[in-house]
Design a protein around this motif. Structure first.
Motif, mmCIF file in Angstrom:
data_model
loop_
_atom_site.group_PDB
_atom_site.id
_atom_site.type_symbol
_atom_site.label_atom_id
_atom_site.label_comp_id
_atom_site.label_asym_id
_atom_site.label_seq_id
_atom_site.Cartn_x
_atom_site.Cartn_y
_atom_site.Cartn_z
ATOM 1 N N ARG A 102 -12.766 53.704 -7.510
ATOM 2 C CA ARG A 102 -13.544 54.946 -7.486
ATOM 3 C C ARG A 102 -15.004 54.700 -7.841
ATOM 4 O O ARG A 102 -15.342 53.752 -8.557
ATOM 5 N N SER A 103 -15.844 55.597 -7.378
ATOM 6 C CA SER A 103 -17.242 55.607 -7.806
ATOM 7 C C SER A 103 -17.339 56.270 -9.163
ATOM 8 O O SER A 103 -16.424 56.991 -9.581
ATOM 9 N N THR A 145 -16.240 51.260 -10.237
ATOM 10 C CA THR A 145 -17.289 50.261 -10.055
ATOM 11 C C THR A 145 -18.592 50.972 -9.740
ATOM 12 O O THR A 145 -18.594 52.119 -9.261
ATOM 13 N N PHE A 146 -19.703 50.321 -9.984
ATOM 14 C CA PHE A 146 -21.007 50.954 -9.870
ATOM 15 C C PHE A 146 -21.740 50.488 -8.611
ATOM 16 O O PHE A 146 -21.658 49.307 -8.246
ATOM 17 N N PRO A 147 -22.482 51.371 -7.965
ATOM 18 C CA PRO A 147 -23.285 50.985 -6.800
ATOM 19 C C PRO A 147 -24.564 50.280 -7.251
ATOM 20 O O PRO A 147 -25.572 50.921 -7.542
#
Length: 273
Positions: A102-103, A145-147
């Protein structure tokens, strides 16, 4: 902002933050500070390298005492998450397995929904140098996780906690455009007030020989007024500008220029005559 910290509402709710084998006390303190900034309060540590309590963590927490003082320490990750209903594992790299990824936005919304439903949730963060192991990620329900920049994906642990804590707070806001305070409301100046500024400024500049040569004075005044008219001044701003000019006018002016034709010259102090 007005008031003291004791007069403001202290937010202290939401998912548990679990740090797995954190190394530096300073990093733990900065994590506590990030949590406190955005309303999280429950911190758990799994085998902190330098033990607990930690003076460096307390110093780096910058008054987030309610987080530091209630921090719990566990020998194993399994024990640290045993009472939780749902857990996210944070990671910057792709993992083998079948867990949903997921974001931060979706993860925060999910956590908010479970919080409202009365479930107890948590977010896992790994070691400063190499994060979580695959076995530790396997204990979580989902991955977040991060963009980030693909060529520079590593986040400081406090930065990662800050990002998720911020998304957590946003997930509880009714209006994402809302801000905690507004600029003081001011009334736009009248044209009469603006004309008064023009007259005062032009008189002060004229007394100091600004408009030279004389034949260009009308155009220079037009340019000056155009600059001052480009934005809508408030009454307070007009007052500030006129106060500046009045202050400057307390100093001795040069002798008034004689409105004559022909070549002008300067006297010893640089005034036109």
């Amino acid at each position: 902002m007005a008031g003291t910290n004791s007069e403001r509402q202290l937010l202290a709710e939401g998912p548990v933050v679990i740090l797995v084998e954190p190394q530096m006390g300073e990093n733990i303190g900065m994590v506590a500070r990030a949590m406190a900034n955005f309303g999280l309060a429950e911190l758990r540590l799994v085998n902190p390298r330098d033990g607990w309590p930690n003076e460096k963590a307390t110093a780096a927490a910058s008054n987030a005492h309610h987080v530091i003082e209630t921090t719990l320490v566990f020998d194993t990750l399994e024990a640290a998450i045993a009472d939780l209903n749902f857990v996210y594992a944070t990671t910057a790299r792709q993992r083998d397995g079948y867990k949903p990824v997921r974001s931060p936005v979706i993860a925060a919304q999910t956590l908010r929904g479970k919080f409202v439903a009365g479930e107890k949730t948590g977010i896992l963060y790994g070691r400063e140098r190499w994060g979580l192991t695959n076995e530790e990620v396997a204990l979580a329900d989902e991955i977040v996780t991060f963009p980030v920049n693909p060529a520079f994906a590593s986040l400081n642990i406090a930065q990662a906690v800050l990002l998720m804590s911020y998304e957590w707070m946003k997930s509880g806001m009714d209006d994402l455009a809302a801000v905690p305070f507004q600029a003081t409301e001011q009334r736009q100046s009248t044209k009469e007030q603006l004309f008064g500024l023009f007259d005062q400024l032009e008189d002060a500049l004229d007394a100091r020989g600004y408009f030279h040569p004389l034949q260009k004075k009308p155009k220079m005044i037009d340019n000056l007024r155009a600059v001052l008219s480009r934005r809508a001044f408030t009454e307070q701003e007009i007052s500030v500008l006129r106060g500046v000019i009045t202050s400057l006018d307390r100093f001795q002016r040069r002798y008034p220029r004689v409105e004559t034709t022909g070549k002008q010259t300067r006297d010893d102090d640089g005034a036109w005559k």
